[in-house]
Design a protein around this motif. Structure first.
Motif, short mmCIF file in Angstrom:
data_model
loop_
_atom_site.label_atom_id
_atom_site.label_comp_id
_atom_site.label_asym_id
_atom_site.label_seq_id
_atom_site.Cartn_x
_atom_site.Cartn_y
_atom_site.Cartn_z
N PHE A 1 -5.61 1.21 13.46
CA PHE A 1 -4.41 0.56 13.23
C PHE A 1 -4.15 -0.57 13.94
O PHE A 1 -3.25 -1.52 13.64
N GLU A 2 -4.58 -0.70 15.14
CA GLU A 2 -4.47 -1.98 15.99
C GLU A 2 -5.11 -3.02 15.12
O GLU A 2 -6.00 -3.47 14.68
N GLY B 1 1.04 -1.33 -0.10
CA GLY B 1 0.09 -0.07 -0.02
C GLY B 1 1.07 1.21 0.00
O GLY B 1 0.57 2.39 -0.17
N PHE B 2 2.11 1.03 0.21
CA PHE B 2 2.92 2.14 0.26
C PHE B 2 4.30 2.22 -0.66
O PHE B 2 4.81 0.96 -0.85
N ILE C 1 -3.84 -4.91 12.35
CA ILE C 1 -3.92 -4.83 10.99
C ILE C 1 -3.46 -6.30 10.62
O ILE C 1 -2.33 -6.58 10.87
N VAL D 1 -5.39 0.75 4.27
CA VAL D 1 -4.06 1.45 4.75
C VAL D 1 -3.15 1.60 3.60
O VAL D 1 -2.60 0.54 3.26
N THR D 2 -3.23 2.89 2.99
CA THR D 2 -2.27 2.99 1.77
C THR D 2 -1.94 4.55 1.81
O THR D 2 -2.40 5.08 2.74
N GLU E 1 -8.66 5.50 15.58
CA GLU E 1 -7.36 4.96 15.71
C GLU E 1 -7.62 3.59 15.20
O GLU E 1 -7.85 2.44 16.10
#
Lengths: 428, 96
Positions: free
Chosen positions: B93-94, A43-44, B96, B13-14, B91
């Motif tokens: 991001f936990e 994704g990055f 993933i 998530v990019t 929040e």
């Protein structure tokens, strides 16, 4: 950020340094900036992943190692400033007590400038620094001059050669009746008694005269470079073409005029006497200087930390290796040539380094104690001297001197003055 | 009854989605036939935030081939949820 000295032992300080959470976070961010290009996350694009994502993927610890490197110098500098530590070696990390979100705590140790306890350094007796040249000293010098100005004169017909004469000879060597290689020469000048030839050769020529042809029986020494000749009996056929005697000029005013700007022999002698006196006294002074410093070192008490010595040793070894390299020799070759093991060399260097360090330390301490300062004029003089030594233009050299170098020159002046001070104070 | 987690499948998530966060927009993969209202309710329920607006789009699955066989990945729906300015942020991001 805080720091505290834990203990001091043999001039090594152990201290605890704390880095606040905030500062450590900054260091971590810096570490992220440095390393972000290495992380690839879906994704990055490479190098674009945010710090948070990387930390989640790989754990918070990924950046700690680099962060430590970033945080350490600042924290360390602050700590030694805070505690007024005069560090002389690179600090070494003893342990990391705490690392994480809420900051960093570590224990480090560093060698400090050893406390020098000066003993008696003024009472040393340098001995007599004055030197009165004797008649003999002068005669030795005169003889040297005579020798340099001597001429070779062909001896009279039939005169026999004696030791010290020069014989012009042709010779050919035979072993068992066969001429051997390298045993032949023509018009060779040989100073009898000079020991240039194999033992016995020159002796047997003594007593010959011009025009003689003699056979010389000699035995090559066992240790001769040509193996097939070593220890062999050989015969040399020698034709003496000329005998020359050394004619030594007479010692009179005429001689004095020839070899010097003086008119009479008396004046020449007087001048020589002065020169010898100067030279000798200078030599004695140099010896006295070394002795005075040695005595001061002897009487002083100090503990030089191992790290400090080690660094000095490393430095010397590097310099040494560099020197060898300049001559095209590798370290390994050097050890083979000299039959010396690396350990012996290191041992020697270590001893030297220890000596050098203790001398430096003691002299520095004396400079401090006696408040010896270098004036601007003296520094300039020193710089000029250096410029002259390297054949550089004084003005040009002066303009290139940086503050640091100036400090170095000042130190060197101080060092000189300190040594002079030592010698001066010992005479009384 | 669908639970909110049935509707919100996972966050996306990019780089782009991270950039959108500065505009208070969060991106998710959602159930293919969920509508904007369902998504809004689900997000508010799960994260305890206030949603101002929902943008949705249908994403075509990529055609993939394995030798002579071609196949197709499933189509899916992407939802970009814009939170109200006074809402707290997500929040997510936990884990993933």
């Amino acid at each position: 950020m805080g720091s505290s000295v834990e203990k001091i032992e043999k001039s090594v300080v152990t201290m605890k340094i704390e880095v606040s959470a905030e500062d450590f976070k900054k260091a971590v961010t810096k570490a992220y900036q440095k390393n972000k290009g290495k992380f690839y996350i879906d994704g990055f694009r490479k190098g674009k992943a945010p710090q948070k994502i990387i930390e989640q993927r790989y754990g918070k610890e990924v950046f700690y190692e680099d962060a430590l490197d970033f945080a350490f110098p600042d924290a360390y500098l602050k700590a030694i400033e805070e505690n007024k530590i005069d560090a002389v070696s690179r600090p070494s990390m003893e342990s990391i007590d705490k690392i994480g979100e809420d900051g960093l705590e570590m224990t480090i140790s560093v060698a400090i400038m050893p406390e020098v306890e000066l003993g008696e350094y003024k009472g040393f007796d340098p001995g007599d620094l004055a030197y009165e040249p004797t008649e003999e000293d002068i005669n030795v010098e005169i003889e040297k001059m005579q020798d340099q100005n001597s001429r070779l004169v062909s001896a009279a017909e039939g005169e026999k050669a004696k030791s010290g004469d020069t014989a012009i000879i042709d010779f050919e060597g035979f072993k068992d009746g066969v001429a051997f290689e390298g045993g032949k020469a023509e018009d060779h000048s040989l100073v009898l008694g000079s020991g240039m030839f194999i033992p016995g050769f020159e002796d047997q020529l003594i007593g010959t005269a011009k025009g003689d042809e003699v056979e010389v029986n000699v035995t090559f020494p066992e240790e001769y470079q040509a193996e097939d000749l070593a220890g062999q009996d050989v015969v040399f056929k020698v034709a003496i073409k000329d005998i020359k005697t050394k004619e030594v000029p007479e010692l009179d005013d005429e001689f004095a005029k020839d070899v010097s700007e003086f008119d009479t022999l008396e004046e020449l002698k007087e001048d020589l006497k002065k020169k010898i006196k100067d030279d000798k006294e200078k030599e004695l002074l140099e010896i006295a200087k070394v002795k005075a410093v040695d005595a001061a070192v002897e009487n002083a008490k100090m503990e030089i930390p191992d790290q400090m010595i080690q660094e000095e040793v490393d430095k010397s070894l590097r310099d040494f290796e560099y020197q060898l390299k300049m001559q095209g020799i590798s370290m390994e070759d050097y050890f083979t040539y000299t039959n010396m093991s690396e350990e012996t060399l290191i041992g020697q260097v270590k001893e030297d380094s220890h000596k050098k360090l203790s001398r430096d330390l003691v002299l520095t301490k004396i400079t401090e104690t006696e408040v010896i300062e270098a004036s601007e004029d003296e520094i300039t003089a020193e710089i000029e001297e250096q410029a002259a030594m390297y054949n550089m233009d004084v003005e040009k050299f002066k303009s290139t001197v940086t503050e640091d170098q100036k400090k170095y020159f000042a130190d060197s002046v101080k060092r000189k003055k300190t040594i002079e001070f030592l010698v001066d104070n010992t005479k009384k | 009854m669908l639970s909110p987690h049935d509707i919100i499948i996972k966050p996306i998530v990019t780089e782009k989605s991270m950039d959108d966060m500065s505009e208070n927009k969060y991106t998710f993969k959602v159930k293919k036939d969920a509508n904007k209202i369902q998504i809004k309710n689900a997000v508010e329920n799960i994260f305890g935030v206030k949603v101002e607006k929902v943008f949705t789009m249908n994403m075509n699955g990529k055609v993939k081939r394995m030798g002579k066989y071609t196949g197709r990945r499933a189509n899916w729906k992407k939802a970009i949820v814009k939170l109200t300015p006074d809402s707290k942020s997500i929040e997510f991001f936990e884990g993933i």
